[in-house]
Scaffold this motif. Structure first.
Motif, PDB file in Angstrom:
ATOM      1  N   CYS A  29       0.857  -1.118  -0.035  1.00 57.36           N
ATOM      2  CA  CYS A  29      -0.089   0.065  -0.130  1.00 57.36           C
ATOM      3  C   CYS A  29       0.926   1.196  -0.166  1.00 57.36           C
ATOM      4  O   CYS A  29       1.863   1.212   0.824  1.00 57.36           O
ATOM      5  N   LEU A  31      -0.245   4.302   1.060  1.00 65.19           N
ATOM      6  CA  LEU A  31      -0.763   5.193   1.942  1.00 65.19           C
ATOM      7  C   LEU A  31      -0.471   4.477   3.389  1.00 65.19           C
ATOM      8  O   LEU A  31      -0.116   3.306   3.460  1.00 65.19           O
ATOM      9  N   CYS A  33      -3.028   5.055   6.540  1.00 70.43           N
ATOM     10  CA  CYS A  33      -4.120   5.419   7.277  1.00 70.43           C
ATOM     11  C   CYS A  33      -3.873   5.252   8.691  1.00 70.43           C
ATOM     12  O   CYS A  33      -3.531   4.174   8.968  1.00 70.43           O
ATOM     13  N   CYS A  36      -5.735   1.860   9.749  1.00 69.16           N
ATOM     14  CA  CYS A  36      -5.532   0.922   8.870  1.00 69.16           C
ATOM     15  C   CYS A  36      -5.850  -0.388   9.673  1.00 69.16           C
ATOM     16  O   CYS A  36      -5.004  -0.546  10.624  1.00 69.16           O
ATOM     17  N   THR A  38      -5.546  -3.422   7.974  1.00 65.67           N
ATOM     18  CA  THR A  38      -4.702  -4.442   7.168  1.00 65.67           C
ATOM     19  C   THR A  38      -3.322  -4.084   6.962  1.00 65.67           C
ATOM     20  O   THR A  38      -2.936  -4.078   5.966  1.00 65.67           O
ATOM     21  N   PHE A  42       0.937  -4.888   4.070  1.00 61.09           N
ATOM     22  CA  PHE A  42       2.029  -3.815   3.614  1.00 61.09           C
ATOM     23  C   PHE A  42       3.263  -4.820   3.067  1.00 61.09           C
ATOM     24  O   PHE A  42       3.842  -4.265   2.112  1.00 61.09           O
ATOM     25  N   GLY A  72      -4.486  -3.728   1.356  1.00 60.42           N
ATOM     26  CA  GLY A  72      -3.578  -2.993   0.763  1.00 60.42           C
ATOM     27  C   GLY A  72      -4.209  -2.124  -0.610  1.00 60.42           C
ATOM     28  O   GLY A  72      -5.408  -1.563  -0.453  1.00 60.42           O
ATOM     29  N   SER A 100      -8.113   2.876  -2.455  1.00 65.05           N
ATOM     30  CA  SER A 100      -7.992   4.099  -1.736  1.00 65.05           C
ATOM     31  C   SER A 100      -8.305   5.295  -2.640  1.00 65.05           C
ATOM     32  O   SER A 100      -8.347   6.333  -2.244  1.00 65.05           O
ATOM     33  N   LYS A 119     -10.193   9.680   1.425  1.00 63.78           N
ATOM     34  CA  LYS A 119      -9.595   9.729   2.797  1.00 63.78           C
ATOM     35  C   LYS A 119      -9.637  11.187   3.435  1.00 63.78           C
ATOM     36  O   LYS A 119      -9.614  11.852   2.836  1.00 63.78           O
TER      37      LYS A 119
HETATM   38  S1  SF4 Z   1      -6.640   1.721   4.954  1.00 62.75           S
HETATM   39 FE1  SF4 Z   1      -6.216   0.862   2.974  1.00 62.75          FE
HETATM   40  S2  SF4 Z   1      -5.472   2.714   1.973  1.00 62.75           S
HETATM   41 FE2  SF4 Z   1      -5.102   3.129   4.181  1.00 62.75          FE
HETATM   42  S3  SF4 Z   1      -2.797   2.300   4.845  1.00 62.75           S
HETATM   43 FE3  SF4 Z   1      -4.616   0.597   5.042  1.00 62.75          FE
HETATM   44  S4  SF4 Z   1      -4.540  -0.522   3.309  1.00 62.75           S
HETATM   45 FE4  SF4 Z   1      -3.719   1.408   2.756  1.00 62.75          FE
END
Ligand code: SF4
Length: 228
Positions: A29, A31, A33, A36, A38, A42, A72, A100, A119
């Protein structure tokens, strides 16, 4: 392509929520966030060929149904992701792309249902939306704002007004952010923002096109459970 996992579950957060769905989670990914859920996507995972992915989808879903590409950020591997979407569509499946919105979406096949995040400030990634993507949206697509506080709500409302989103997409999803350390109970206590507050703001505002969206899978299973 580089994948974290392929699994069968219930679609959790869109107008398709509640439908059986096979998920293909792509690795990586761009970004970070704050909330996040998940982070494990990464790094790690392994390389799969297109044929291997299709074979696994067919093993999990013997008749064509719903398949979601998620991450991701799937569009980090745009070439491979688009080839997979085309192959899944050709097999008669409905395809969702959860993204995203920070990378170009203009090459995504028109038949794919795009669920595109914008976002908000509390994510720490506001302003990363690729504005050219507004031209790639169509009425089958959905925009999703994850909302952690009133400032996020106001940001979402203003973004929709400024860019005429209600005319561009079929569904505008507003989803209360989950606490990053959420675990144990399958309840709204794990939400950063009480869904009742979000519901009240939408109703007070008479925002008729907004749709409050709870992450269904976090109420069916424990919030930290993977592969669901
Ligand atoms: S929420 Fe989605 S876009 Fe934001 S860091 Fe996690 S995987 Fe990436």
């Amino acid at each position: 392509m580089h994948l974290i996992e392929i699994f069968s579950s219930i679609q959790g957060e869109s107008s398709h929520a509640g439908r059986p769905c096979v998920f293909v989670r792509l690795a990586g990914c761009n970004l970070r966030c704050h909330w996040c859920d998940t982070v494990y996507s990464f790094t790690g995972g392994k390389k799969w060929s297109l044929a291997e992915v299709l074979a696994e989808v067919e093993r999990l879903q013997t008749e064509p149904g719903l398949v979601e590409l998620t991450g991701g950020e799937p569009m980090l591997q745009a070439e491979e992701a688009i080839a997979l979407m085309e192959a899944l569509l050709a097999s008669g499946r409905e395809v969702l792309l959860e993204t995203s919105g920070s990378l170009p979406l203009d090459k995504v096949p028109a038949a794919v249902y795009k669920i595109v995040d914008v976002k908000c400030p509390s994510s720490g990634e506001a302003g990363k939306f690729c504005m050219a993507n507004l031209a790639a949206l169509n009425p089958r697509d959905e925009i999703k704002f994850v909302i952690a506080d009133r400032a996020d709500y106001d940001y979402a409302r203003n973004f929709c007004r400024e860019h005429g989103l209600e005319a561009l997409v079929g569904v505008l999803l507003l989803s209360p952010a989950f606490k990053k350390e959420a675990h144990g109970s399958r309840s709204t206590e794990n939400c950063q923002l009480d869904p009742a507050d979000l519901a009240a703001w939408i109703v007070e505002d008479r925002w008729l096109r907004a749709r409050l969206s709870l992450q269904t899978h976090k109420f069916i299973w424990e919030p930290q459970l993977r592969g669901v």
